[in-house]
Enzyme design. Structure first.
Site, PDB file in Angstrom:
ATOM      1  N   SER A 196       1.563   5.535  16.496  1.00 52.07           N
ATOM      2  CA  SER A 196       0.584   5.872  17.533  1.00 52.07           C
ATOM      3  C   SER A 196      -0.754   6.922  17.160  1.00 52.07           C
ATOM      4  O   SER A 196      -1.019   6.664  17.549  1.00 52.07           O
ATOM      5  CB  SER A 196       1.671   5.231  18.291  1.00 52.07           C
ATOM      6  OG  SER A 196       1.662   4.565  18.626  1.00 52.07           O
ATOM      7  N   GLU A 205       1.735  -0.610  10.438  1.00 54.24           N
ATOM      8  CA  GLU A 205       0.286  -0.587  10.523  1.00 54.24           C
ATOM      9  C   GLU A 205      -0.375   0.972  11.295  1.00 54.24           C
ATOM     10  O   GLU A 205      -1.120   0.460  11.880  1.00 54.24           O
ATOM     11  CB  GLU A 205      -0.009  -1.500  10.879  1.00 54.24           C
ATOM     12  CG  GLU A 205       0.457  -2.553   9.427  1.00 54.24           C
ATOM     13  CD  GLU A 205      -0.469  -4.202   9.412  1.00 54.24           C
ATOM     14  OE1 GLU A 205      -1.403  -3.933  10.095  1.00 54.24           O
ATOM     15  OE2 GLU A 205       0.597  -5.146   9.584  1.00 54.24           O
ATOM     16  N   SER A 253       1.257   7.597   6.262  1.00 56.89           N
ATOM     17  CA  SER A 253      -0.158   7.714   7.349  1.00 56.89           C
ATOM     18  C   SER A 253      -1.292   7.677   6.089  1.00 56.89           C
ATOM     19  O   SER A 253      -2.526   7.663   5.885  1.00 56.89           O
ATOM     20  CB  SER A 253      -0.064   9.268   7.746  1.00 56.89           C
ATOM     21  OG  SER A 253       0.808   8.273   8.521  1.00 56.89           O
ATOM     22  N   LEU A 264       0.456  -1.485   0.289  1.00 60.50           N
ATOM     23  CA  LEU A 264       0.098  -0.427  -0.406  1.00 60.50           C
ATOM     24  C   LEU A 264       0.764   1.471   0.557  1.00 60.50           C
ATOM     25  O   LEU A 264       1.213   1.630  -1.024  1.00 60.50           O
ATOM     26  CB  LEU A 264      -1.120   0.209   0.977  1.00 60.50           C
ATOM     27  CG  LEU A 264      -1.614   0.811   1.056  1.00 60.50           C
ATOM     28  CD1 LEU A 264      -2.556   1.708  -0.041  1.00 60.50           C
ATOM     29  CD2 LEU A 264      -2.609   1.144   2.787  1.00 60.50           C
TER      30      LEU A 264
HETATM   31  C1  LIG Z   1       9.977  -1.874   9.273  1.00 61.23           C
HETATM   32  C2  LIG Z   1       8.579  -1.355   8.047  1.00 61.23           C
HETATM   33  C3  LIG Z   1       7.925  -2.713   7.241  1.00 61.23           C
HETATM   34  C4  LIG Z   1       6.581  -2.097   6.879  1.00 61.23           C
HETATM   35  N1  LIG Z   1       5.456  -2.648   5.552  1.00 61.23           N
HETATM   36  C5  LIG Z   1       4.960  -2.743   5.004  1.00 61.23           C
HETATM   37  C6  LIG Z   1       4.548  -3.236   4.052  1.00 61.23           C
HETATM   38  O1  LIG Z   1       4.102  -4.468   4.578  1.00 61.23           O
HETATM   39  N2  LIG Z   1       2.815  -2.465   3.410  1.00 61.23           N
HETATM   40  C7  LIG Z   1       2.952  -1.677   4.012  1.00 61.23           C
HETATM   41  O2  LIG Z   1       2.076  -0.954   2.557  1.00 61.23           O
HETATM   42  N3  LIG Z   1       3.384  -0.401   4.358  1.00 61.23           N
HETATM   43  C8  LIG Z   1       4.634  -0.898   4.906  1.00 61.23           C
HETATM   44  N4  LIG Z   1       5.186  -0.227   5.646  1.00 61.23           N
HETATM   45  C9  LIG Z   1       4.962   1.729   6.070  1.00 61.23           C
HETATM   46  C10 LIG Z   1       4.422   1.738   7.349  1.00 61.23           C
HETATM   47  O3  LIG Z   1       3.002   1.876   7.078  1.00 61.23           O
HETATM   48  C11 LIG Z   1       4.531   3.567   7.331  1.00 61.23           C
HETATM   49  O4  LIG Z   1       5.486   3.767   7.618  1.00 61.23           O
HETATM   50  C12 LIG Z   1       3.154   4.113   8.582  1.00 61.23           C
HETATM   51  O5  LIG Z   1       2.714   4.599   7.730  1.00 61.23           O
HETATM   52  C13 LIG Z   1       3.973   5.712   8.073  1.00 61.23           C
HETATM   53  O6  LIG Z   1       4.106   6.743   7.203  1.00 61.23           O
HETATM   54  P1  LIG Z   1       5.110   7.138   6.451  1.00 61.23           P
HETATM   55  O7  LIG Z   1       6.621   6.199   7.275  1.00 61.23           O
HETATM   56  O8  LIG Z   1       5.063   7.626   5.334  1.00 61.23           O
HETATM   57  O9  LIG Z   1       5.324   8.254   8.170  1.00 61.23           O
HETATM   58  P2  LIG Z   1       4.638   9.542   8.256  1.00 61.23           P
HETATM   59  O10 LIG Z   1       3.503   9.439   7.142  1.00 61.23           O
HETATM   60  O11 LIG Z   1       5.720  10.354   6.554  1.00 61.23           O
HETATM   61  O12 LIG Z   1       4.914   9.864   9.110  1.00 61.23           O
HETATM   62  C14 LIG Z   1       5.903  10.649   9.704  1.00 61.23           C
HETATM   63  C15 LIG Z   1       5.291  11.332  11.019  1.00 61.23           C
HETATM   64  O13 LIG Z   1       4.278  11.886  11.233  1.00 61.23           O
HETATM   65  C16 LIG Z   1       3.515  11.906  12.276  1.00 61.23           C
HETATM   66  N5  LIG Z   1       1.800  12.099  11.578  1.00 61.23           N
HETATM   67  C17 LIG Z   1       1.611  11.934   9.941  1.00 61.23           C
HETATM   68  N6  LIG Z   1       0.540  12.354   9.943  1.00 61.23           N
HETATM   69  C18 LIG Z   1      -0.047  12.875  10.961  1.00 61.23           C
HETATM   70  C19 LIG Z   1      -1.269  13.354  11.679  1.00 61.23           C
HETATM   71  N7  LIG Z   1      -2.579  13.503  10.610  1.00 61.23           N
HETATM   72  N8  LIG Z   1      -1.578  13.737  13.023  1.00 61.23           N
HETATM   73  C20 LIG Z   1      -0.278  13.695  13.580  1.00 61.23           C
HETATM   74  N9  LIG Z   1       1.063  13.409  13.242  1.00 61.23           N
HETATM   75  C21 LIG Z   1       0.967  12.623  11.938  1.00 61.23           C
HETATM   76  C22 LIG Z   1       3.402  10.199  12.250  1.00 61.23           C
HETATM   77  O14 LIG Z   1       2.795   9.610  12.649  1.00 61.23           O
HETATM   78  C23 LIG Z   1       4.929  10.412  12.218  1.00 61.23           C
HETATM   79  O15 LIG Z   1       4.987  10.576  13.194  1.00 61.23           O
HETATM   80  C24 LIG Z   1       6.778  -0.620   6.735  1.00 61.23           C
HETATM   81  C25 LIG Z   1       6.967   0.353   7.746  1.00 61.23           C
HETATM   82  C26 LIG Z   1       8.295  -0.337   8.221  1.00 61.23           C
HETATM   83  C27 LIG Z   1       8.696   1.253   8.554  1.00 61.23           C
END
Ligand SMILES: Cc1cc2nc3c(=O)[nH]c(=O)nc-3n(C[C@H](O)[C@H](O)[C@H](O)COP(=O)(O)OP(=O)(O)OC[C@H]3O[C@@H](n4cnc5c(N)ncnc54)[C@H](O)[C@@H]3O)c2cc1C
Length: 387
Positions: free
Chosen positions: A365, A362, A131, A124
């Site tokens: 927090s 997934e 996020s 995804l």
């Molecule tokens: C080891 C690992 C395995 C993974 N496996 C998969 C997988 O198999 N398939 C898949 O699809 N994805 C996978 N992911 C992706 C994972 O789900 C995302 O990393 C996660 O959803 C966060 O997205 P981001 O890293 O882009 O952070 P961002 O969305 O850029 O967030 C950065 C920071 O901003 C905060 N933030 C963002 N929006 C808001 C808001 N509205 N209010 C307050 N705070 C906010 C977040 O909480 C975070 O602290 C994986 C990630 C990792 C690290």
């Protein structure tokens, strides 16, 4: 109200505990050090029925419900959180997608393989859409009976190792999150390629990497759900998946607590085991209380998903709390081990590195707090894309 596990649930828990102790515990440290993809252990998980655990028996699975899956997953995570996330993604994010949204021919073709020896993944996230999962830009364009998928996925668990991928793509960008569609894509599809495994802090054996799609052809019969239904598919799968991550966190927390209690009973300072000192006893008591609270939130969320209605906020509460407890329990276990806790050989620093990811993937927090607050206050501010 009944707080006791039934006989079949206890049997699942005990069998998984015994399996994990016998087959998985001793190699967990080596797998973490080597960061090598754990195919031999995955084969043991298949042989024991844990991969394909929730696939119905008619397709070769064990036909377990989500609570049974959760109980088994906690035990696997207690031994090795990297194996636990591979099991969680395979069962709750991949096999569940094919089972619920796949056509009959697709189910007949893929589900027996997933239950036997083929690994499933979930794609995804994209570099610019984490996020805010509704912001994905991977495109799927229809050409007769085929769709052609083009784009890039990021952070995919099992990228390049898994045999099948549930891929989300935009089929109607003008409709925003209502234009997303889900597809089942085999690893050997033309135009599909993968980045190398990314070096990372914890769950090191469960490789994470990028995925590139360059006009990948997918038959319409391999579409999962209706065109435009993909975002709903993703959210429904993530409800189950997040219970899985909460179970992974609970397993890590239980392992940390057990290690801390065991060490407090045998480490002697000032002529007594350190477990005699109030400073240690209170820490352990607080931790045991929080682990117990996490356990019941996780069990309840798993049980609720088998009941009618939507339970997304209950799942978020379980994942939010259990992941915090996992990080805290690992930190406390390190502190109680003193200098030895900081050393790799005692295995508690790995728990901390593994625990941290449960607060991120997934749904971070922060996103889970948004979901819970939305339920309390209504959707005042959050957009539809909150993942
Ligand atoms: C080891 C690992 C395995 C993974 N496996 C998969 C997988 O198999 N398939 C898949 O699809 N994805 C996978 N992911 C992706 C994972 O789900 C995302 O990393 C996660 O959803 C966060 O997205 P981001 O890293 O882009 O952070 P961002 O969305 O850029 O967030 C950065 C920071 O901003 C905060 N933030 C963002 N929006 C808001 C808001 N509205 N209010 C307050 N705070 C906010 C977040 O909480 C975070 O602290 C994986 C990630 C990792 C690290």
């Amino acid at each position: 109200m009944d707080f006791a596990l039934g006989p079949s649930e206890k049997a699942i828990q005990e069998a998984a505990r015994e399996f994990a102790r016998r087959e998985l515990v001793s190699g967990a440290m080596r797998r973490d050090e080597e960061a090598s993809f754990p195919w031999p252990e995955l084969r043991r998980l298949w042989d024991a029925g844990y991969l394909g655990f929730t696939i119905p028996e008619r397709w070769g699975g064990a036909g377990a419900d989500l609570l049974g899956h959760t109980l088994a997953l906690v035990e696997i995570a207690k031994a090795d959180a990297a194996l636990a996330v591979l099991m969680e993604v395979h069962n709750t994010l991949h096999a569940a997608a094919v089972l619920r949204w796949g056509g009959e021919d697709l189910k007949d073709e893929v589900l027996p393989r997933l239950a036997r020896d083929r690994l499933g993944a979930f794609a995804l996230t994209e570099p610019q859409a984490g996020s805010d999962a509704a912001a994905i830009e991977t495109r799927a364009v229809q050409e007769g009976d085929l769709w052609r998928l083009t784009g890039q996925k990021a952070f995919i668990t099992g990228a390049g190792e898994a045999d099948y991928y549930v891929v989300f793509a935009q089929t109607d960008p003008a409709r925003g999150h209502r234009g997303i569609t889900a597809f089942e894509v085999p690893k050997d599809a033309p135009g599909l390629s993968f980045g190398p495994p990314q070096a990372k802090m914890g769950i090191r054996a469960a490789h994470t990497g990028a995925m590139f799609l360059d006009g990948v052809p997918v038959p319409d019969a391999w579409r999962l759900g209706a065109p435009g239904e993909g975002f709903r598919v993703a959210l429904a799968l993530l409800d189950q998946g997040r219970v899985g991550i909460a179970a992974q966190a609970l397993g890590i927390a239980e392992a940390a607590l057990e290690k801390a209690v065991e060490y407090a009973g045998r480490r002697v300072q000032f002529g007594r085991p350190i477990g005699h000192f109030q400073g240690i006893r209170w820490r352990l008591a607080d931790l045991a209380t929080e682990v117990e609270a996490a356990r019941w939130l996780v069990y309840r969320a798993a049980w609720l998903l088998g009941q009618p209605g939507r339970h997304t906020a209950d799942v978020s509460k379980a994942k939010l709390f259990a992941s915090q407890v996992a990080v805290k329990a690992a930190l406390e276990a390190i502190q109680i081990h003193g200098g030895y806790g900081y050393m790799r050989e005692y295995g508690v620093e790995r728990l901390l590195r593994d625990a941290k990811i449960t607060e991120i993937y997934e749904g971070t927090s922060e996103i889970h707090r948004l979901v819970v607050a939305d339920e309390l206050l209504g959707r005042l501010a959050a957009g539809p894309g909150a993942k």
